[in-house]
Design an enzyme around this catalytic site. Structure first.
Site, PDB file in Angstrom:
ATOM      1  CG  ASP A 141      -2.105   0.887   1.063  1.00  0.00           C
ATOM      2  OD1 ASP A 141      -2.376   1.311  -0.075  1.00  0.00           O
ATOM      3  OD2 ASP A 141      -2.771   1.161   2.071  1.00  0.00           O
ATOM      4  CG  HIS A 148      -4.428  10.494   2.824  1.00  0.00           C
ATOM      5  ND1 HIS A 148      -5.482  10.382   3.707  1.00  0.00           N
ATOM      6  CD2 HIS A 148      -3.545   9.522   3.167  1.00  0.00           C
ATOM      7  CE1 HIS A 148      -5.240   9.378   4.546  1.00  0.00           C
ATOM      8  NE2 HIS A 148      -4.080   8.843   4.245  1.00  0.00           N
ATOM      9  CD  GLU A 213      -6.373   4.729   4.799  1.00  0.00           C
ATOM     10  OE1 GLU A 213      -5.642   3.996   4.098  1.00  0.00           O
ATOM     11  OE2 GLU A 213      -5.921   5.538   5.635  1.00  0.00           O
ATOM     12  CD  GLU A 215      -5.595   2.655   0.096  1.00  0.00           C
ATOM     13  OE1 GLU A 215      -4.858   1.903  -0.573  1.00  0.00           O
ATOM     14  OE2 GLU A 215      -5.379   2.947   1.290  1.00  0.00           O
ATOM     15  CG  ASP A 247      -5.698   0.185   3.785  1.00  0.00           C
ATOM     16  OD1 ASP A 247      -5.607  -0.979   4.202  1.00  0.00           O
ATOM     17  OD2 ASP A 247      -4.908   1.093   4.109  1.00  0.00           O
ATOM     18  NE  ARG A 251      -8.094   6.288   9.787  1.00  0.00           N
ATOM     19  CZ  ARG A 251      -7.348   6.216   8.698  1.00  0.00           C
ATOM     20  NH1 ARG A 251      -6.072   5.887   8.775  1.00  0.00           N
ATOM     21  NH2 ARG A 251      -7.879   6.435   7.522  1.00  0.00           N
ATOM     22  CD  GLN A 254      -3.137   4.354  10.903  1.00  0.00           C
ATOM     23  OE1 GLN A 254      -4.344   4.273  10.740  1.00  0.00           O
ATOM     24  NE2 GLN A 254      -2.320   4.820   9.977  1.00  0.00           N
ATOM     25  CE  LYS A 267      -3.629   1.849   7.459  1.00  0.00           C
ATOM     26  NZ  LYS A 267      -4.433   2.733   6.611  1.00  0.00           N
ATOM     27  CB  THR A 271      -7.374  -4.922   2.440  1.00  0.00           C
ATOM     28  OG1 THR A 271      -6.466  -4.620   3.498  1.00  0.00           O
ATOM     29  CG2 THR A 271      -7.243  -3.898   1.329  1.00  0.00           C
ATOM     30  CD  GLU A 388      -7.660  12.760   4.152  1.00  0.00           C
ATOM     31  OE1 GLU A 388      -7.359  13.732   3.455  1.00  0.00           O
ATOM     32  OE2 GLU A 388      -7.709  11.597   3.685  1.00  0.00           O
TER      33      GLU A 388
END
Lengths: 442, 442
Positions: A141, A148, A213, A215, A247, A251, A254, A267, A271, A388
């Site tokens: 990834d 971002h 996420e 992607e 993905d 948080r 993380q 993660k 996925t 975000e």
């Protein structure tokens, strides 16, 4: 390298009517690959191609002598249960020839006998179950959206949002291949270490800040051997096609675990990818210049730089993320659009990602999945994840039915869509990448 | 769980004489698995077991009816070209029964006919070429040595060498599976971005600070499904056996690329492993208590804590790293001992690594390789990589022939060894993990 040819002609029509509607994802100009079974049968999984509302069974077509050329035989006959054992590992010439043959048998110029032969190998998409298109040996990834990276950086390091390496190095990390799952797979809320109070020890609890996420991923076609690099000029010859990637990210996990070696359990619980692999050939009309660097930005180092990449390295692919909560489903409310972004806003191109990845001699293998990282644009409504969009949960999203979201709750379903549109060309769709959240077993 | 039984009896001898010498790595008490071919033949790779100076061909033994029990048939018959397709994926009961049967046919109490039957399936190790013991779906690397983490941390963050998460989280990251190679494979010096001068752009050049890392790896046996966790009590039932790992590292690349997502190209050019997988059963006599935490250190969170783990979670395995330069080879000089460390000095146990890895529901699959990270001890001569031994190159190592080393040079060969010794038990060896550096193709 980029060749917009007769297979992209918008006037080209299929004898399969559903492929000719203006809103289909899968006109004859697209022809993305997938792996599927007929639902409720015990048949083995097999390679297919999407056309209108149908999936064409490639192996059965081969058995019906529709690919009566020796080169196609090689492409589709052996071990034809996932793409990396068939057309994906072949060279581009064969892949392009195979595309032309598919267009031939599906276009309205096909003769009656061909149509009859094809017809018996068409399965309505509603009767199909999709599987992973390839055996993903390794999943990587990247972190290619400067918007971002800047947004996330400014939350965690307000003084220094973008690190000094960002404009030189296509930043990436190794992901977990075993937990890449196909669209529709339900996602169990992971547990993990959460340290919300610095004064107390962390707790092992269900993730509190679950995120998606948005992607785009690409599959490696032609491989390179260990110790060999791939030049930026050759990079796209090693890329088979693209899909959508979610993905999923925990948080809170993380934030606590990621130093100094990067994201790990935040993660690796899942996925999701969309089932269709849209080929580089289908996307040819939607190539755009690489991201325009600002005055004063460094040029890419030589090994990441070519005229072709500069001129045509980007993709104009619209990406949309929708949310449907349990309450919305109960109320029959439509999914709510969370964001719209576009792949053309990525700082690095797919060619640069691949070349950089192999620049130390790392062997990329047929079927490897390489993803872009969250695709965010400059605007507030172009942010490709909740971290975000809600600015770490500080600005919750108000849903039309009165609910609000900082992060994902149990029962929420995230639906990602991707499509290309350009004047003078047919719409090329990626289909959907969906996933709903199940509660932790706690 | 840990059961020291008759298969560990030091008086147990084999009718194969070379298995009875005091310095062999492979007495009848060891019996590590490997995958091999006879050199210079076109035979397929096959599963073997090391005994003295020989490799026993397991599939041929099966064909000779030496494993005439249905359960063994299941263990060794189908797709027997790598361990993850045979005994590795079976449950511990079967693995233990298989070990007992191997001891039976190899011990000096075996009858003449058995010996004859076995004899024809013994291949001298000198005639054998080793291959990867399993298909590694995913490779994960931890960071379990607190001495290594503190040393490296104090080079980069003198004020704050050990991050606050270290004593709670077994820190790890996803590695690159495709570039894990078998001992003896030559390693091409990777190229990568080097930024030695902050005032200038980075350059894409051959790695200047090439390093090794002395690690131990373990192979996952029994798998867990996506969404399932593995309790610390069950963790070792999922571990098949251990091997030596050299996690080659490009330190200059690492320093420039690693923020914020961790090491990527600094590691993915190659990781070497030793060919023999020493089973958990063979290592039973060498289990020791988990690392003793200092007063004031937090206890592991509940999900990482069990009495059994505390009491017996560690391994007493001696690890040695040797260097032989081109000049030393030319002069017929013996390899030079760089460091000695021991796996018992790791802060986290293999059980804790596995349980933590699956604690978010990540599916660990048969054949996955999980490594410990550099195994360093407290002493200066117990540091498991050159970065630590030469303190980032500031204190070069003086070799007996007058050469010195800050990092690895072309032609250098790194040789890692591992072995267990304990009063009242036979020595259990891991064999070697070797790799020599080839120049970059620049």
């Amino acid at each position: 390298m980029i060749n917009v040819n007769e297979t992209h002609d918008p006037n080209l029509k299929s004898w399969i009517e559903s492929a000719n509607t203006s809103d289909t994802n899968f006109p004859i100009q697209n022809l993305p690959f997938c792996v599927f079974t007929r639902a409720c049968t015990y048949e083995n999984v097999r390679v297919g191609v999407a056309i209108g509302d149908f999936v064409l069974d490639i192996y059965s077509c081969y058995e019906c002598c529709l690919f009566d050329d020796e080169s196609f035989t090689i492409a589709v006959s052996a071990d034809n249960y996932c793409l990396d054992h068939s057309v994906m590992k072949k060279n581009k010439d064969l892949q392009r020839a195979f595309r032309r043959r598919l267009v031939e048998i599906l276009s309205e110029t096909a003769d009656e006998e061909t149509r009859k032969n094809v017809q018996r190998n068409l399965i309505p998409m509603s009767e199909v179950q999709f599987y992973m298109p390839a055996h993903i040996g390794d999943y990587t990834d990247f972190y290619c959206s400067i918007f971002h990276a800047t947004n996330v950086g400014s939350m965690f390091r307000p003084d220094n949002p973008l690190l000094p390496n960002y404009k030189y190095v296509p930043i990436g990390y190794h992901g977990r291949a075993s937990s890449v799952v196909i669209s529709g797979t339900e996602i169990v809320r992971p547990k993990g270490q959460n340290r919300s109070d610095d004064g107390k020890p962390p707790e092992y609890v269900p993730c509190k800040n679950l995120d998606y996420e948005m992607e785009v991923g690409f599959f490696v076609g032609k491989c390179n051997e260990l110790g060999e690099t791939v030049s930026i000029e050759d990079a796209e010859e090693h890329i088979f096609g693209l899909c959508l990637v979610n993905d999923w990210s925990a948080r809170d996990v993380q934030a606590w675990e990621y130093q100094p070696l990067g994201p790990f359990l935040a993660k690796s619980f899942a996925t999701s990818i969309s089932p269709f692999v849209v080929t580089m050939e289908a996307l040819a009309p939607f190539r755009v210049p690489a991201f325009e660097r600002e005055t004063g930005d460094p040029q890419p180092l030589d090994y990441l730089s070519s005229e072709q990449n500069e001129k045509n390295g980007g993709f104009d692919i619209n990406l949309e993320v929708y949310l449907q909560t349990q309450k919305m489903r109960d109320e029959n409310a439509e999914p709510f659009l969370l964001s719209r972004s576009n792949m053309k806003d990525l700082y690095w191109t797919v060619g640069q990602m691949l070349t950089h990845h192999a620049s130390n001699g790392c062997n990329l293998q047929t079927g490897d999945l390489i993803a872009t990282g969250t695709v965010s644009g400059e605007g507030k409504d172009e942010r490709g994840c909740l971290l975000e969009l809600t600015w770490r949960g500080k600005e919750p999203i108000q849903l039309p039915n009165g609910e609000e979201r900082r992060f994902l709750e149990d029962g929420d379903e995230v639906i990602m869509k991707g499509f290309c549109e350009r004047e003078g060309f047919r719409r090329i769709g990626f289909g959907e990448c969906r996933g709903a959240i199940l509660p932790s077993d706690s």
